[in-house]
Design an enzyme around this catalytic site. Structure first.
Site, PDB file in Angstrom:
ATOM      1  N   MET A 229       1.864  13.816 -60.680  1.00  0.00           N
ATOM      2  CA  MET A 229       2.234  14.201 -59.309  1.00  0.00           C
ATOM      3  C   MET A 229       0.984  14.424 -58.461  1.00  0.00           C
ATOM      4  O   MET A 229       0.675  15.508 -57.998  1.00  0.00           O
ATOM      5  CB  MET A 229       3.110  15.453 -59.327  1.00  0.00           C
ATOM      6  CG  MET A 229       3.662  15.860 -57.960  1.00  0.00           C
ATOM      7  SD  MET A 229       4.731  14.636 -57.190  1.00  0.00           S
ATOM      8  CE  MET A 229       6.347  15.152 -57.839  1.00  0.00           C
ATOM      9  N   GLY A 230       0.232  13.316 -58.266  1.00  0.00           N
ATOM     10  CA  GLY A 230      -0.891  13.336 -57.341  1.00  0.00           C
ATOM     11  C   GLY A 230      -0.430  12.855 -55.979  1.00  0.00           C
ATOM     12  O   GLY A 230       0.751  12.960 -55.628  1.00  0.00           O
ATOM     13  N   ARG A 231      -1.356  12.307 -55.198  1.00  0.00           N
ATOM     14  CA  ARG A 231      -1.018  11.868 -53.845  1.00  0.00           C
ATOM     15  C   ARG A 231       0.061  10.793 -53.843  1.00  0.00           C
ATOM     16  O   ARG A 231       1.020  10.854 -53.061  1.00  0.00           O
ATOM     17  CB  ARG A 231      -2.274  11.342 -53.143  1.00  0.00           C
ATOM     18  CG  ARG A 231      -3.251  12.416 -52.714  1.00  0.00           C
ATOM     19  CD  ARG A 231      -4.358  11.826 -51.861  1.00  0.00           C
ATOM     20  NE  ARG A 231      -5.178  10.908 -52.628  1.00  0.00           N
ATOM     21  CZ  ARG A 231      -6.378  11.206 -53.123  1.00  0.00           C
ATOM     22  NH1 ARG A 231      -6.864  12.408 -52.946  1.00  0.00           N
ATOM     23  NH2 ARG A 231      -7.076  10.321 -53.795  1.00  0.00           N
ATOM     24  N   ILE A 232      -0.087   9.791 -54.712  1.00  0.00           N
ATOM     25  CA  ILE A 232       0.862   8.681 -54.712  1.00  0.00           C
ATOM     26  C   ILE A 232       2.202   9.122 -55.279  1.00  0.00           C
ATOM     27  O   ILE A 232       3.262   8.784 -54.739  1.00  0.00           O
ATOM     28  CB  ILE A 232       0.293   7.486 -55.489  1.00  0.00           C
ATOM     29  CG1 ILE A 232      -0.991   6.989 -54.817  1.00  0.00           C
ATOM     30  CG2 ILE A 232       1.315   6.364 -55.577  1.00  0.00           C
ATOM     31  CD1 ILE A 232      -1.764   5.964 -55.637  1.00  0.00           C
TER      32      ILE A 232
ATOM     33  N   THR B 162       2.985   1.544 -61.388  1.00  0.00           N
ATOM     34  CA  THR B 162       2.005   1.020 -60.427  1.00  0.00           C
ATOM     35  C   THR B 162       0.634   1.644 -60.683  1.00  0.00           C
ATOM     36  O   THR B 162      -0.245   1.584 -59.820  1.00  0.00           O
ATOM     37  CB  THR B 162       2.434   1.324 -58.976  1.00  0.00           C
ATOM     38  OG1 THR B 162       2.676   2.737 -58.839  1.00  0.00           O
ATOM     39  CG2 THR B 162       3.688   0.554 -58.598  1.00  0.00           C
TER      40      THR B 162
ATOM     41  N   ARG C 137      -1.708   1.970 -64.196  1.00  0.00           N
ATOM     42  CA  ARG C 137      -2.572   1.102 -64.985  1.00  0.00           C
ATOM     43  C   ARG C 137      -1.775   0.517 -66.143  1.00  0.00           C
ATOM     44  O   ARG C 137      -0.963   1.208 -66.763  1.00  0.00           O
ATOM     45  CB  ARG C 137      -3.773   1.888 -65.537  1.00  0.00           C
ATOM     46  CG  ARG C 137      -4.790   2.278 -64.479  1.00  0.00           C
ATOM     47  CD  ARG C 137      -5.563   1.074 -63.968  1.00  0.00           C
ATOM     48  NE  ARG C 137      -6.538   1.437 -62.952  1.00  0.00           N
ATOM     49  CZ  ARG C 137      -6.323   1.366 -61.639  1.00  0.00           C
ATOM     50  NH1 ARG C 137      -5.138   0.956 -61.199  1.00  0.00           N
ATOM     51  NH2 ARG C 137      -7.270   1.687 -60.783  1.00  0.00           N
TER      52      ARG C 137
ATOM     53  N   GLU D 146      -4.247  -8.089 -68.078  1.00  0.00           N
ATOM     54  CA  GLU D 146      -3.990  -8.460 -66.695  1.00  0.00           C
ATOM     55  C   GLU D 146      -4.991  -9.534 -66.267  1.00  0.00           C
ATOM     56  O   GLU D 146      -6.201  -9.305 -66.364  1.00  0.00           O
ATOM     57  CB  GLU D 146      -4.120  -7.218 -65.818  1.00  0.00           C
ATOM     58  CG  GLU D 146      -3.650  -7.420 -64.401  1.00  0.00           C
ATOM     59  CD  GLU D 146      -3.612  -6.141 -63.602  1.00  0.00           C
ATOM     60  OE1 GLU D 146      -2.922  -5.191 -64.021  1.00  0.00           O
ATOM     61  OE2 GLU D 146      -4.304  -6.089 -62.575  1.00  0.00           O
TER      62      GLU D 146
ATOM     63  N   HIS E  29      -0.329  -7.075 -59.209  1.00  0.00           N
ATOM     64  CA  HIS E  29      -1.262  -5.998 -58.836  1.00  0.00           C
ATOM     65  C   HIS E  29      -1.536  -6.030 -57.328  1.00  0.00           C
ATOM     66  O   HIS E  29      -2.677  -6.144 -56.873  1.00  0.00           O
ATOM     67  CB  HIS E  29      -2.565  -6.119 -59.616  1.00  0.00           C
ATOM     68  CG  HIS E  29      -3.297  -4.810 -59.737  1.00  0.00           C
ATOM     69  ND1 HIS E  29      -4.092  -4.482 -60.802  1.00  0.00           N
ATOM     70  CD2 HIS E  29      -3.342  -3.732 -58.908  1.00  0.00           C
ATOM     71  CE1 HIS E  29      -4.611  -3.277 -60.643  1.00  0.00           C
ATOM     72  NE2 HIS E  29      -4.166  -2.797 -59.485  1.00  0.00           N
TER      73      HIS E  29
ATOM     74  N   ALA F  56      -0.174  -3.565 -55.063  1.00  0.00           N
ATOM     75  CA  ALA F  56       0.284  -2.324 -54.432  1.00  0.00           C
ATOM     76  C   ALA F  56      -0.516  -1.979 -53.185  1.00  0.00           C
ATOM     77  O   ALA F  56       0.021  -1.438 -52.220  1.00  0.00           O
ATOM     78  CB  ALA F  56       0.238  -1.171 -55.430  1.00  0.00           C
TER      79      ALA F  56
END
Length: 331
Positions: free
Chosen positions: A156-159, A238, A240, A269, A288, A290
């Site tokens: 639960m960070g910024r994104i 979204t 890693r 990837e 990739h 986003a």
């Protein structure tokens, strides 16, 4: 440093940042679609003062040792798993990244993948494209509802917060989150509840990953994790690719252990063109992208350029990964 500082860019970045760099530096820009090989990159940076790198570029002790004049590595990304930050700090090299500006674009992509997977959008598109759409079907392509369901955020960070805000306020979702740290803002504004991972997996209808990649999160989503999720659950990543054991995700989707998934990152990837990932009807794979909006990539380029230029002149980086290098920076 006589004349303009010499720098190497491993890829062409948007003009907003590139122009700043070329005006103030003696810059060489790698123009190929594929990144330079590790050995070629070592050659290119041997006499450089600055380097603009991407997540696809491995910046390790060996490369840093090959560049004794290097003062700064400016990573055109919010993540920096491609850089041995400890080795850079030890050698007095400043490292910068581009955080903050990717938040909304990445949260939008996470929701895009969530709703596309939940509503079987790509599967439906291919169904029509392949000539199978003959009539309206009462039982055709049934997906999952969103309104009032439970969203589980891992990291639960910024994104993570931005996605939770979209889902809680737009679709009245209940929000659970798992994180090492408590997010009081999410709890106060979104009524989010911090829970252990098992509880989140067991109770969530949608699970979205936004944690960093490190030793404790590598392979976090494996066979056992998917088995703890609801058979109607939708999984989104979204963050890693290596956070997920890809073979276990494929197996869970094929067996119906979970309903569907949407991913913007994979491991490896990119995946091989004949990868099973592209054969699963209940998996949406994005390449990739986003952060791939005009505004976001321009903002990233601006910060990247400012990090590079500040590092070249011995100034504080606007977005500094290793500020503790200050006392031993290369001059």
């Amino acid at each position: 440093m006589a004349g303009k500082p010499k720098v190497f860019l491993t890829r062409r970045i948007p003009t907003l940042g590139l122009d700043q760099i070329t005006q103030q530096c003696d810059a060489e820009v790698w123009g190929e679609q594929m990144p330079p090989t590790y050995d070629l990159l070592k050659q290119k940076v041997a006499d450089c003062h600055g380097l603009v790198s991407l997540l696809t570029d491995r910046i390790d002790a060996g490369l840093l040792d090959a560049a004794p004049r290097l003062k700064v590595v400016s990573n055109y990304a919010v993540g920096f798993n491609n850089i041995d930050v400890a080795a850079a700090t030890e050698r007095g090299v400043a490292v910068g990244n581009t955080p903050g500006v990717l938040t909304d674009a990445t949260a939008d992509m996470a929701f895009c993948l969530l709703i596309a997977a939940a509503r079987r959008l790509v599967e439906g598109h291919l169904y029509g494209q392949q000539g199978q759409w003959k009539t309206w079907e009462p039982l055709g392509h049934l997906g999952q509802d969103l309104v009032g369901r439970t969203l589980g955020i891992v990291g639960m960070g910024r994104i993570g917060y931005a996605l939770a805000r979209r889902c809680q306020r737009g679709w009245d979702m209940k929000v659970l989150y798992h994180d090492t740290f408590r997010n009081e803002k999410a709890e106060l504004e979104l009524d989010a509840q911090q829970v252990d991972l098992d509880t989140l997996l067991r109770e969530s209808d949608f699970v979205s990953v936004h944690t960093d990649l490190h030793e404790k999160t590598r392979g976090l989503f494996n066979r056992l994790a998917f088995q703890k999720m609801k058979p109607t659950a939708v999984f989104v990543n979204t963050a890693r690719g290596p956070i997920v054991v890809q073979a276990d995700l494929i197996a869970a989707l094929k067996a119906g252990t979970i309903f569907a998934a949407g991913v913007d990152v994979t491991d490896p990837e990119p995946p091989a063109p004949d990868s099973e990932l592209f054969e699963l009807p209940n998996l949406v794979v994005a390449p990739h992208i986003a952060s791939a909006t005009v505004g976001t990539r321009n903002a990233m380029a601006d910060i990247c350029a400012k990090n590079l230029i500040a590092g070249l002149h011995g100034h504080k980086l606007p977005s500094w990964v290793n500020p503790d290098v200050e006392s031993q920076r290369r001059r």
